[in-house]
Design a protein around this motif. Sequence first.
Motif, PDB file in Angstrom:
ATOM      1  N   ASN A   1      31.672-115.697  -2.661  1.00 45.00           N
ATOM      2  CA  ASN A   1      33.050-115.199  -2.705  1.00 45.00           C
ATOM      3  C   ASN A   1      33.279-114.005  -1.779  1.00 45.00           C
ATOM      4  O   ASN A   1      34.202-113.219  -1.984  1.00 45.00           O
ATOM      5  CB  ASN A   1      33.431-114.832  -4.144  1.00 45.00           C
ATOM      6  N   GLU A   2      32.434-113.883  -0.768  1.00 44.94           N
ATOM      7  CA  GLU A   2      32.572-112.810   0.200  1.00 44.94           C
ATOM      8  C   GLU A   2      32.991-113.397   1.548  1.00 44.94           C
ATOM      9  O   GLU A   2      32.452-114.413   1.990  1.00 44.94           O
ATOM     10  CB  GLU A   2      31.253-112.048   0.369  1.00 44.94           C
TER      11      GLU A   2
ATOM     12  N   LYS B   1      38.140-105.597  -1.534  1.00 44.09           N
ATOM     13  CA  LYS B   1      36.733-105.453  -1.940  1.00 44.09           C
ATOM     14  C   LYS B   1      35.994-104.422  -1.101  1.00 44.09           C
ATOM     15  O   LYS B   1      35.119-103.710  -1.595  1.00 44.09           O
ATOM     16  CB  LYS B   1      36.016-106.804  -1.806  1.00 44.09           C
ATOM     17  N   SER B   2      36.334-104.367   0.182  1.00 46.13           N
ATOM     18  CA  SER B   2      35.570-103.535   1.112  1.00 46.13           C
ATOM     19  C   SER B   2      36.044-102.091   1.180  1.00 46.13           C
ATOM     20  O   SER B   2      35.270-101.204   1.550  1.00 46.13           O
ATOM     21  CB  SER B   2      35.639-104.145   2.519  1.00 46.13           C
ATOM     22  N   ALA B   3      37.303-101.837   0.852  1.00 42.53           N
ATOM     23  CA  ALA B   3      37.865-100.500   1.025  1.00 42.53           C
ATOM     24  C   ALA B   3      37.248 -99.494   0.062  1.00 42.53           C
ATOM     25  O   ALA B   3      36.947 -99.821  -1.094  1.00 42.53           O
ATOM     26  CB  ALA B   3      39.374-100.543   0.834  1.00 42.53           C
TER      27      ALA B   3
ATOM     28  N   LYS C   1      43.791-121.246 -13.455  1.00 44.50           N
ATOM     29  CA  LYS C   1      43.765-119.987 -12.710  1.00 44.50           C
ATOM     30  C   LYS C   1      42.513-119.864 -11.848  1.00 44.50           C
ATOM     31  O   LYS C   1      41.466-120.445 -12.148  1.00 44.50           O
ATOM     32  CB  LYS C   1      43.889-118.806 -13.670  1.00 44.50           C
ATOM     33  N   LEU C   2      42.656-119.063 -10.782  1.00 39.22           N
ATOM     34  CA  LEU C   2      41.575-118.895  -9.825  1.00 39.22           C
ATOM     35  C   LEU C   2      40.475-118.011 -10.396  1.00 39.22           C
ATOM     36  O   LEU C   2      40.743-116.963 -10.968  1.00 39.22           O
ATOM     37  CB  LEU C   2      42.101-118.274  -8.533  1.00 39.22           C
ATOM     38  N   GLY C   3      39.250-118.454 -10.193  1.00 39.05           N
ATOM     39  CA  GLY C   3      38.093-117.697 -10.661  1.00 39.05           C
ATOM     40  C   GLY C   3      37.460-118.315 -11.880  1.00 39.05           C
ATOM     41  O   GLY C   3      38.154-118.743 -12.810  1.00 39.05           O
ATOM     42  N   ASN C   4      36.141-118.371 -11.883  1.00 40.90           N
ATOM     43  CA  ASN C   4      35.380-118.935 -13.002  1.00 40.90           C
ATOM     44  C   ASN C   4      34.026-118.253 -13.033  1.00 40.90           C
ATOM     45  O   ASN C   4      33.053-118.740 -12.464  1.00 40.90           O
ATOM     46  CB  ASN C   4      35.232-120.447 -12.831  1.00 40.90           C
ATOM     47  N   GLY C   5      33.984-117.083 -13.679  1.00 41.71           N
ATOM     48  CA  GLY C   5      32.751-116.307 -13.710  1.00 41.71           C
ATOM     49  C   GLY C   5      32.353-115.896 -12.303  1.00 41.71           C
ATOM     50  O   GLY C   5      33.165-115.396 -11.526  1.00 41.71           O
ATOM     51  N   THR C   6      31.075-116.154 -11.970  1.00 43.09           N
ATOM     52  CA  THR C   6      30.582-115.824 -10.628  1.00 43.09           C
ATOM     53  C   THR C   6      30.582-117.037  -9.705  1.00 43.09           C
ATOM     54  O   THR C   6      30.049-116.968  -8.592  1.00 43.09           O
ATOM     55  CB  THR C   6      29.154-115.253 -10.718  1.00 43.09           C
ATOM     56  N   ASN C   7      31.159-118.145 -10.145  1.00 48.62           N
ATOM     57  CA  ASN C   7      31.192-119.350  -9.313  1.00 48.62           C
ATOM     58  C   ASN C   7      31.942-119.117  -8.005  1.00 48.62           C
ATOM     59  O   ASN C   7      32.875-118.314  -7.946  1.00 48.62           O
ATOM     60  CB  ASN C   7      31.867-120.506 -10.048  1.00 48.62           C
ATOM     61  N   GLN C   8      31.545-119.844  -6.979  1.00 47.99           N
ATOM     62  CA  GLN C   8      32.278-119.806  -5.720  1.00 47.99           C
ATOM     63  C   GLN C   8      33.640-120.447  -5.935  1.00 47.99           C
ATOM     64  O   GLN C   8      33.754-121.525  -6.506  1.00 47.99           O
ATOM     65  CB  GLN C   8      31.512-120.552  -4.624  1.00 47.99           C
TER      66      GLN C   8
ATOM     67  N   PHE D   1      39.947-112.573  -8.445  1.00 46.64           N
ATOM     68  CA  PHE D   1      40.938-113.387  -7.741  1.00 46.64           C
ATOM     69  C   PHE D   1      42.326-113.236  -8.355  1.00 46.64           C
ATOM     70  O   PHE D   1      43.192-114.097  -8.196  1.00 46.64           O
ATOM     71  CB  PHE D   1      40.495-114.847  -7.708  1.00 46.64           C
ATOM     72  N   GLY D   2      42.526-112.128  -9.040  1.00 46.67           N
ATOM     73  CA  GLY D   2      43.853-111.756  -9.505  1.00 46.67           C
ATOM     74  C   GLY D   2      44.408-112.594 -10.632  1.00 46.67           C
ATOM     75  O   GLY D   2      45.595-112.479 -10.960  1.00 46.67           O
ATOM     76  N   ASP D   3      43.588-113.470 -11.228  1.00 44.43           N
ATOM     77  CA  ASP D   3      44.093-114.416 -12.243  1.00 44.43           C
ATOM     78  C   ASP D   3      45.244-115.246 -11.683  1.00 44.43           C
ATOM     79  O   ASP D   3      46.090-115.744 -12.428  1.00 44.43           O
ATOM     80  CB  ASP D   3      44.563-113.683 -13.517  1.00 44.43           C
TER      81      ASP D   3
END
Length: 711
Positions: free
Chosen positions: A305-306, A410-412, A614-621, A655-657
């Motif tokens: 996810n990077e 993420k980087s800031a 919704k976007l995102g599922n734990g640490t999954n890509q 991913f902001g839900d």
Amino acid sequence: MRTIIGTLERVDGTPSANTKITFTLVNESNRVISSFIAETHEQVYGSAEVTTDENGAFSVSLVENTLLSDETYYLVKTDKSAIPSFRAALAAGAGDIDWLEFKASGGPIEPAVLDIIQTYIDTAEAAATISTTKAGEASLDAEQTALDRIATGEDRVATGLDAEQTALDRIATGEDRVATGLDAEQTALDRIATGEDRTACGESAQIVLDNKPNIDIIAANIDVIENLSTNIDEIMDGIVYTIGTAGQIGFGVSPARKEIYEKYGMIPFEGHTSMTSPNRGKYLHAASGSIFYYIPKHYYKTTVNENLFSDVPIVGYILDRSFINAGVEIEGIFVFGFGGSNNAGKLSARQGYDPVSTNSAHNPISALTGTPANNYGGAYKAVKSCDANACVQTVWVDAMLARLAIAHGKSATTQTACAYMDVNPKHPKGNNNNALKDVNDTSVTFTSSGYSNCALTGSGVPFAKTTHNGQECGIADLNGNMYHVAAGLTYKARTGATGTSGTNAVVLTAHKYAAGQKIAFGGTPSTGTTYNTALYIVDTVVDANNFTLTTNLERNILATDGIYTGKTFYILKESVDMTAILDDSTTAGTGAYDMNLYEQIDLSDLIFDNTLIKLGNGTNQVYGFSTDRSSAAYKRAAIGIPLAGGVSAGGTTEFGDDGLYRYLRHDLAVIAGGAWDNSSAAGVGNVTLYHYRTGSDNEVGVRAYIPATLS
């Protein structure tokens, strides 16, 4: 690919064993470039290397130059100084090609010219490295000073041809303070030609003179040198015309080159070239009064996810889909800075105005020049009131902006570089809580437009918290307030299936379904009515024209009804010229629903029912990645559709839900971003697949972008 086979020999005819041969892709000016195969769009760049065996024999497989989209050659060099270098083009053909035949098709490269080419290659690579690590404007000023000194003649010893070459010399020699750490040893010839190296004198100078080409040889190749000198601007691309570094000031936008912004009728704001200016990359479109921001062509790489970004092609990176139009790579895109509004009949991106909608109840797009229909399909005609080159903002532009925003947050490490990083999710904030505030950060407020809880365009305070890069020089209104129609993806139901209520047998000629696949049926899909989308699963494939279901049908399926699967999504081909699409018709070449412009993409593992996920599922890509532009993984990521394992009922803060509304809708019109009452589901990654092209809503507006090319 075609294989070159041969034996490398020295000048005296003896085999050259254990010799490294390098084949570098270059253009007619001998500049290292990337290209792609015209038919498959596979990216081709960099160098290929092969080492001869003890008998001097070797073979190497290369992409034929005649198959590439640009005029290219291979610059062929060895690590043995006694073996001359040359340049040749590999022609397409059947079978292997003999080394001598390939070599005979090219021509030799003079040693002096070869040295200059190598200096340019080393310099360009160094400049690209500098561009990924610099911060602030000081480095830009230092770099510009070097060029200014040359341009003004301040350097008293650099005259004529030397003055042009010195621009490259200074970067390569380390005289420019930005380019510290480059190998000054490589530029001995440059120092002699310019006289700048005060230590290159006496015996040392004579040694260098004895071992470098005579200046007369360089003069004899003035045409090649002039070609190289014109590439100073291209070196500067990595210093000024850059996407920047995620997490740092100036990331996410770029100044456009003068010949580009002038071509599209753009007037630059003061400071548009400065990395730290609030007007970086900002332009006024004179014809419509719109504010556009410029985003340059760039490449990206996703690891889990990077995301990482580069201005130049690097192994492991891929060109963003946003920078391909009409089958060619383009220099960049101008993007609406705000949601679209009506400026005397022209669709315009202006700050502080009531946004247009696709519904007659709320500032309708039908009031624009050309009288677009008040529906989602009307967006295609609406953008043409802005500019003939304007296009409906696509799903891949949306995905690109989301990719930049998420990586930046993420980087800031400071709010100066990214204002929205202080409150999770570290994404652009927006009007989405149905009360003129952001649901996650209620300190961000908006000014009412006077219609429901809709806000004026770009009215968020603090403004920087609402832009894609968290800075004043960013693109706003991407999270909530108004959805926008997003071009590039649609869905078509298939007709012809028959079946009887209470039974599980279905007949469909050449169905091509497999056991376990999910399907649904709907009535009279061409009218856009509400469908019966009860989900069924294929049980048994009887033959090519018959299959059974795991449960009985709830009603009769008629041949005029539609059969719905996730396999009937379609995306616009890379060969499509977005600027040529004039409306939402099926007219060949100019209609957004001309299906000859599309190719099929299978999304059946994720999109098969009518639910909000919704976007995102734990640490999954969350999003897939591929360096092959012809692959399904690349295309899927390009349109912002996540992997099946990258979503969940609640999503993740990372991913902001943001929401993905799944649906199988005939004549689909995608809308994206969210509205003023969508809460956390709104966001830069929001995609909604529920609506058809004749749909209309007071919360759905229009945004535009312009593909920018010099051709």
